[in-house]
Design an enzyme around this catalytic site. Structure first.
Site, PDB file in Angstrom:
ATOM      1  N   HIS A 157     -84.028 -30.257  15.001  1.00 51.37           N
ATOM      2  CA  HIS A 157     -83.689 -30.759  13.752  1.00 51.37           C
ATOM      3  C   HIS A 157     -84.431 -31.967  13.421  1.00 51.37           C
ATOM      4  O   HIS A 157     -85.137 -31.978  12.239  1.00 51.37           O
ATOM      5  CB  HIS A 157     -82.074 -31.097  13.650  1.00 51.37           C
TER       6      HIS A 157
HETATM    7  C1  BDR Z   1     -77.790 -32.753  13.464  1.00 49.26           C
HETATM    8  O1  BDR Z   1     -76.639 -32.885  13.945  1.00 49.26           O
HETATM    9  C2  BDR Z   1     -76.889 -33.280  15.329  1.00 49.26           C
HETATM   10  O2  BDR Z   1     -76.084 -32.488  16.220  1.00 49.26           O
HETATM   11  C3  BDR Z   1     -78.196 -33.442  15.376  1.00 49.26           C
HETATM   12  O3  BDR Z   1     -79.136 -34.479  16.357  1.00 49.26           O
HETATM   13  C4  BDR Z   1     -78.953 -33.293  14.045  1.00 49.26           C
HETATM   14  O4  BDR Z   1     -79.211 -34.696  13.821  1.00 49.26           O
HETATM   15  C5  BDR Z   1     -78.010 -31.244  13.128  1.00 49.26           C
HETATM   16  O5  BDR Z   1     -76.834 -30.718  12.266  1.00 49.26           O
END
Ligand code: BDR
Ligand code: CA
Length: 313
Positions: free
Chosen positions: A243
């Protein structure tokens, strides 16, 4: 070309680590003024520690790291150890950092920096819940108009949610903060799940990290091996979504992404859909656009960029 000034606001998290490494590997394009930690994937005591571990791994112990808010504005903290492990950086064994944590609060650092740097010269890059950013905007409303842009990871429209059926984790953890940021008037670029679920750590891509043949490459491969076990089981996909580095990749090469300038509002009332990003993708609301909401990524180009830059560390 002068490097673009950024503040990274983060809750590491293995994917946050990739984002921080990508930024620190790109000094010609990005001037990291400081990194502010927030509670999110794991509590603040871990996220500030993890941020320093990552800076040391990058060989950049001089980066200024600040601890910020240890809980959302009004709600109880929700964490994601089920994805990232107890420390947030589970996987390879990491050594305790020795570089200092700055004594100034992250929110005060954000305020002071935006006041002292020329107006519209600093970009904020939130990779976690938006608590620190919203707190800074509430405490010092004069800084809002001084922000160049906010490029953030959060939300989802076509993919909806990952922590609830309706909401993505970063927005869900602090919807009140997200609401403040999305209504702030600062130009927003949003990397939602719609994009990040197309940036998958396939075995071939993870092997490319490992093949760099450095500590950074090995560590990144080990992190990917750890966190993808959860997503592969959940989504049945070829790998896990990476992400947060989408935010930094956008700053380095915006052509990797495609989206629409639309209105996005945050659900803050209904428990059922709390933290949903109500994205007017089809332009039916008549509400003013406030965000460049991304939908597509050139995933091969993204992983090439990431791997090439990680190899510089
Ligand atoms: C987001 O949530 C976190 O678990 C990850 O680091 C990312 O920023 C994805 O939904
Ligand atoms: Ca994150």
């Amino acid at each position: 070309m002068t490097a673009r000034k950024i503040i990274i606001d983060t809750d590491p998290g293995q994917d946050d680590a990739f984002a921080i490494l990508l930024a620190l590997a790109s000094p010609a394009e990005l001037d990291v003024l400081g990194i502010t930690a927030v509670a999110g994937n794991v509590p603040l005591e871990f996220t500030q520690r993890n941020t320093r571990i990552i800076c040391e791994l990058a060989g950049k112990p001089d980066v200024k790291v600040y601890a910020g808010c240890d809980r959302p504005l009004t709600r109880k903290l929700v964490t994601a150890e089920h994805v990232h492990g107890k420390t947030g950086l589970d996987g390879p064994v990491m050594i305790e950092p020795t570089m200092p944590l700055q004594t100034q609060h992250a929110v005060d650092f954000i305020i002071e920096t935006l006041r002292s740097e020329p107006a519209k010269s600093v970009t904020l890059c939130p990779l976690g819940p938006l608590t620190n950013i919203a707190m800074a905007f509430e405490k010092a409303p004069d800084i809002v108009a001084r922000v160049q842009e906010i490029v953030l990871m959060g939300g989802g429209y076509f993919e909806q949610g990952n922590i609830t059926p309706a909401a993505e984790f970063n927005i869900y953890v602090d919807p009140q903060a997200a609401d403040i940021v999305f209504k702030s008037g600062v130009p927003l670029v949003v990397m939602p799940l719609d994009v990040t679920h197309r940036a998958l750590t396939t075995p071939e891509r993870v092997n490319a990290f490992r093949d760099i043949g450095t500590k950074v490459g090995e560590t990144c491969a080990a992190w990917a091996d750890f966190f993808e076990r959860f997503d592969i089981e959940k989504y049945g996909s070829a790998g896990a979504p990476l992400h947060d580095p989408c935010v930094i990749a956008y700053l380095l090469n915006p052509a990797l992404f495609k989206g629409r300038l639309i209105n996005v509002m945050i659900e803050t009332q209904s428990e059922l859909t709390m933290g949903a990003t109500v994205a007017d993708w089809w332009g039916v609301s008549g509400r003013q656009a406030n965000a460049l909401f991304m939908r597509d990524i050139d995933a091969a180009g993204f992983f090439d960029l990431l791997t090439q830059r990680l190899a510089r560390l």
